[in-house]
Design a protein around this motif. Structure first.
Motif, PDB file in Angstrom:
ATOM      1  N   ALA A  27       0.853  -1.242  -0.334  1.00  0.00           N
ATOM      2  CA  ALA A  27      -0.088   0.115   0.267  1.00  0.00           C
ATOM      3  C   ALA A  27       0.832   1.486  -0.178  1.00  0.00           C
ATOM      4  O   ALA A  27       1.709   1.458   0.918  1.00  0.00           O
ATOM      5  CB  ALA A  27      -0.763  -0.325   1.147  1.00  0.00           C
ATOM      6  N   LEU A  28       0.640   2.222  -0.844  1.00  0.00           N
ATOM      7  CA  LEU A  28       1.580   2.996  -1.449  1.00  0.00           C
ATOM      8  C   LEU A  28       1.111   3.873  -1.451  1.00  0.00           C
ATOM      9  O   LEU A  28      -0.379   4.016  -1.482  1.00  0.00           O
ATOM     10  CB  LEU A  28       2.297   2.817  -2.725  1.00  0.00           C
ATOM     11  N   GLN A  29       1.667   5.731  -0.651  1.00  0.00           N
ATOM     12  CA  GLN A  29       0.529   6.051  -0.326  1.00  0.00           C
ATOM     13  C   GLN A  29       1.964   7.633  -0.850  1.00  0.00           C
ATOM     14  O   GLN A  29       2.852   7.981  -0.339  1.00  0.00           O
ATOM     15  CB  GLN A  29       0.011   7.082   0.735  1.00  0.00           C
ATOM     16  N   ALA A  30       0.882   8.484  -1.920  1.00  0.00           N
ATOM     17  CA  ALA A  30       2.146  10.007  -2.076  1.00  0.00           C
ATOM     18  C   ALA A  30       1.511  10.499  -2.037  1.00  0.00           C
ATOM     19  O   ALA A  30       0.548  11.175  -1.646  1.00  0.00           O
ATOM     20  CB  ALA A  30       1.554   9.493  -3.911  1.00  0.00           C
ATOM     21  N   ALA A  31       2.459  11.463  -1.710  1.00  0.00           N
ATOM     22  CA  ALA A  31       2.240  12.752  -1.446  1.00  0.00           C
ATOM     23  C   ALA A  31       2.808  13.602  -2.401  1.00  0.00           C
ATOM     24  O   ALA A  31       3.066  13.904  -3.450  1.00  0.00           O
ATOM     25  CB  ALA A  31       3.550  13.280  -0.476  1.00  0.00           C
ATOM     26  N   GLY A  32       1.885  15.038  -2.363  1.00  0.00           N
ATOM     27  CA  GLY A  32       1.555  15.911  -3.351  1.00  0.00           C
ATOM     28  C   GLY A  32       1.058  15.515  -5.015  1.00  0.00           C
ATOM     29  O   GLY A  32       1.138  16.413  -5.723  1.00  0.00           O
ATOM     30  N   LEU A  33       0.087  14.964  -4.543  1.00  0.00           N
ATOM     31  CA  LEU A  33      -1.182  14.602  -5.677  1.00  0.00           C
ATOM     32  C   LEU A  33      -2.019  15.137  -5.083  1.00  0.00           C
ATOM     33  O   LEU A  33      -2.280  15.446  -4.864  1.00  0.00           O
ATOM     34  CB  LEU A  33      -1.322  12.842  -5.604  1.00  0.00           C
ATOM     35  N   THR A  34      -2.270  16.075  -6.623  1.00  0.00           N
ATOM     36  CA  THR A  34      -2.640  17.201  -6.424  1.00  0.00           C
ATOM     37  C   THR A  34      -4.537  17.407  -7.695  1.00  0.00           C
ATOM     38  O   THR A  34      -5.492  17.571  -6.828  1.00  0.00           O
ATOM     39  CB  THR A  34      -3.208  18.637  -6.304  1.00  0.00           C
ATOM     40  N   CYS A  35      -4.342  16.132  -8.458  1.00  0.00           N
ATOM     41  CA  CYS A  35      -5.502  16.034  -9.325  1.00  0.00           C
ATOM     42  C   CYS A  35      -5.572  14.078  -9.413  1.00  0.00           C
ATOM     43  O   CYS A  35      -4.405  14.111  -9.841  1.00  0.00           O
ATOM     44  CB  CYS A  35      -5.089  17.057 -10.342  1.00  0.00           C
ATOM     45  N   ALA A  36      -6.474  14.329 -10.455  1.00  0.00           N
ATOM     46  CA  ALA A  36      -6.609  12.541 -11.248  1.00  0.00           C
ATOM     47  C   ALA A  36      -5.152  12.769 -12.456  1.00  0.00           C
ATOM     48  O   ALA A  36      -5.013  11.397 -12.121  1.00  0.00           O
ATOM     49  CB  ALA A  36      -8.081  12.557 -11.673  1.00  0.00           C
ATOM     50  N   MET A  37      -4.617  13.847 -12.622  1.00  0.00           N
ATOM     51  CA  MET A  37      -3.934  13.527 -13.276  1.00  0.00           C
ATOM     52  C   MET A  37      -2.252  13.067 -13.151  1.00  0.00           C
ATOM     53  O   MET A  37      -1.482  12.393 -13.627  1.00  0.00           O
ATOM     54  CB  MET A  37      -3.549  14.975 -14.443  1.00  0.00           C
TER      55      MET A  37
END
Length: 183
Positions: A27-37
């Motif tokens: 389970a990887l949670q990414a930081a900095g994602l702001t949109c679906a793209m």
């Protein structure tokens, strides 16, 4: 002839034990994602990893569930590199592994899945079946979390991530990289 047969049997048993020590998913949670793209770019990058079978996503928590191919070695650093290559960072990485009577204790190393794991902040126990471990190395957790765990180990390998900087006697690591994990 008998000696060759014995050596072959030992090699086959060792190969079988190594194959059974396996990561199942992460389970990887990414930081900095702001949109679906952003999420889509990260998922596309992760799909190129040769050990990833499929990926499920949870856009609400920006979490990717990576399902690993059976009997294919998993490289945790490559997961981090793919996320960073997409322009983001790893917030958490929790890996589910299939353990078979693996004894762990605080500040001890084990060889698992061809990698050296250093357990931090754990009580002595024997791991059996599927268990989730959290990678707590630098760039796999927040700076605050990394600093918290750095006070819970006296071994230098936590700061560098390499076995050369570790002073645990009698350890025979599988490679130089050490992954620091907790349960």
């Amino acid at each position: 002839m008998i000696m060759k047969t014995i050596l072959l049997a030992i090699a086959l048993i060792g190969a079988q034990l190594t194959a059974s020590a396996q990561y199942k998913k992460a389970a990887l949670q990414a930081a900095g994602l702001t949109c679906a793209m952003c999420s889509n770019a990260t998922q596309k990058a992760l799909k190129t990893l040769p050990f990833v079978d499929k990926i499920d996503t949870d856009l609400n928590t920006t979490t990717f569930i990576l399902h690993f191919k059976p009997n294919v070695p998993v490289n945790l650093d490559q997961i981090k590199q793919k996320v960073e290559g997409a322009g983001f960072s790893v917030a958490t990485l929790k890996v589910t592994a299939d353990f078979d009577q693996v004894k762990v204790e605080n500040d001890k190393h084990i060889v698992f899945g061809g990698q050296t794991l250093h357990f931090v902040n754990v009580k002595p126990q024997t791991l059996q079946g599927e268990k989730e471990v959290t990678v707590i190395d630098k760039d796999f957790v927040s700076a605050k979390t990394y600093k918290k765990y750095s006070t819970q180990t006296k071994m230098a390998c936590y700061a560098t991530g390499t076995m050369a900087d570790c002073c645990q006697p009698g350890t025979k690591p599988a490679g130089k990289r050490v992954y620091h994990v907790t349960i």
